[in-house]
Design an enzyme around this catalytic site. Structure first.
Site, PDB file in Angstrom:
ATOM      1  CG  ASP A   1      54.789 -65.121  60.544  1.00 28.82           C
ATOM      2  OD1 ASP A   1      54.205 -66.047  59.608  1.00 28.82           O
ATOM      3  OD2 ASP A   1      55.608 -64.298  59.956  1.00 28.82           O
TER       4      ASP A   1
ATOM      5  CE  LYS B   1      55.709 -65.279  66.435  1.00 31.11           C
ATOM      6  NZ  LYS B   1      55.060 -63.809  66.048  1.00 31.11           N
TER       7      LYS B   1
END
Length: 328
Positions: free
Chosen positions: A214, A196
């Protein structure tokens, strides 16, 4: 007298026979009832076994890179709906951008690591002091951990985050000449940097497409039934299959911004949602338009954003910069 005595014997025999018959009939009825119950229980046991089998099947991990569309929606229709949602969100948030303040890739990778388990706003209020004292990877690599901890205290988990940012700074200084690498396989080797964080850096510091999965992104793509996956890597693959690679970075911004401003986890503002006609989960939140407007956050609700130094496009659209740490 003998005749009178014999009478009870004659009448007593049928009485015993009758009692025995009642017992036999009762036993037969009980036996029949058990048999019927057994027959009824058999399908029930089969149904229970089948239900367990189905449940076990549902619990088993599903290996796929593309999502299964909702009932009645073809794969083609799903792709079209997903892309239309992204186009609609692009019109709602034409100024969407990463909500972390940064001036270079080093600041972005550090800020992204610090954003775990806290808000971008709190990170933006904290990093000015950090980067003023340690402007380069070499400076932060040689920092006193206790001094860094004191600066990062407002971000939460400050001891672990201190170890991560000092560790990644040492790795940058020793292994990459003090420069943030522009490859995924190199970025994920840095302490505290996962896929991420790597995609945030690649997409926003190097212009290389990536999907940032997320908590907001995960929640919305499942709410929109783009995928049923729960693992971030599988979500990334599933959603990526719906869009051309060139759309991935902006798509991430659009979805995350919508999740922070309108499509909240507990109280989504359905009545103020611009993509309500395209959302299969419409009605999970407040549908009354006036009540929904009161749930809007950041610039949509007339409040400051998360960046102290947002892009000019955001300010031109009516957005307000966030206040510095400690401001009233």
């Amino acid at each position: 007298m003998s005749a009178k005595k014999a009478a009870p014997t004659t009448t007593g025999a049928p009485a015993k026979k009758t009692a025995a018959g009642k017992v036999a009939r009762a036993e037969k009825a009980l036996s029949t009832k058990k048999a019927v119950s057994a027959k009824k229980a058999a399908p029930a046991k089969k149904a229970l076994a089948a239900a367990k089998q189905v449940t076990a099947g549902k619990a088993a991990p599903v290996k796929r890179t593309a999502p299964e569309p909702p009932a009645g929606e073809s794969r083609t229709a799903l792709v079209r709906r997903a892309r239309r949602i992204n186009r609609e969100l692009a019109e709602v948030y034409p100024y969407a951008h990463p909500e972390l303040d940064f001036d270079n890739p080093f600041q972005l990778v550090v800020a992204t690591v610090l954003s775990a388990q806290t808000t971008d706003l709190r990170v933006n209020q904290t990093t000015p002091a950090l980067f003023a004292k340690y402007p380069t990877p070499e400076d932060l690599a040689a920092a006193n951990p206790e001094e860094v901890e004191e600066i990062l205290r407002p971000c939460g988990f400050f001891r672990a985050k201190t170890r991560s940012v000092i560790g990644l700074s040492k790795a940058l200084a020793e292994d990459f000449g003090g420069e943030v690498p522009g490859r995924l396989e190199d970025l994920v080797k840095l302490p505290g940097v996962g896929r991420k964080t790597a995609f945030v850096v690649l997409g926003n510091a190097f212009g290389r497409p990536g999907i940032t999965v997320d908590t907001h992104f995960q929640r919305l793509v499942r709410r929109w039934r783009w995928t049923e996956e729960t693992d971030p890597d599988k979500i990334e693959a599933a959603v990526g299959a719906l869009f051309p690679k060139s759309d991935w970075t902006d798509l991430s911004h659009h979805v995350i911004w919508h999740g922070r401003r309108i499509c909240h986890a507990r109280k989504p503002a359905c009545g103020a949602c611009p993509i309500a006609p395209l959302c299969p989960a419409y009605g999970e939140g407040e549908t009354d338009a006036d009540k929904a407007k009161k749930l809007l956050k950041y610039e949509k609700g007339g409040f400051p954003g998360q960046r102290l130094n947002p892009p000019q496009a955001y300010l031109d659209a009516g957005g307000r910069p966030a206040p510095p740490l400690g401001a009233a």
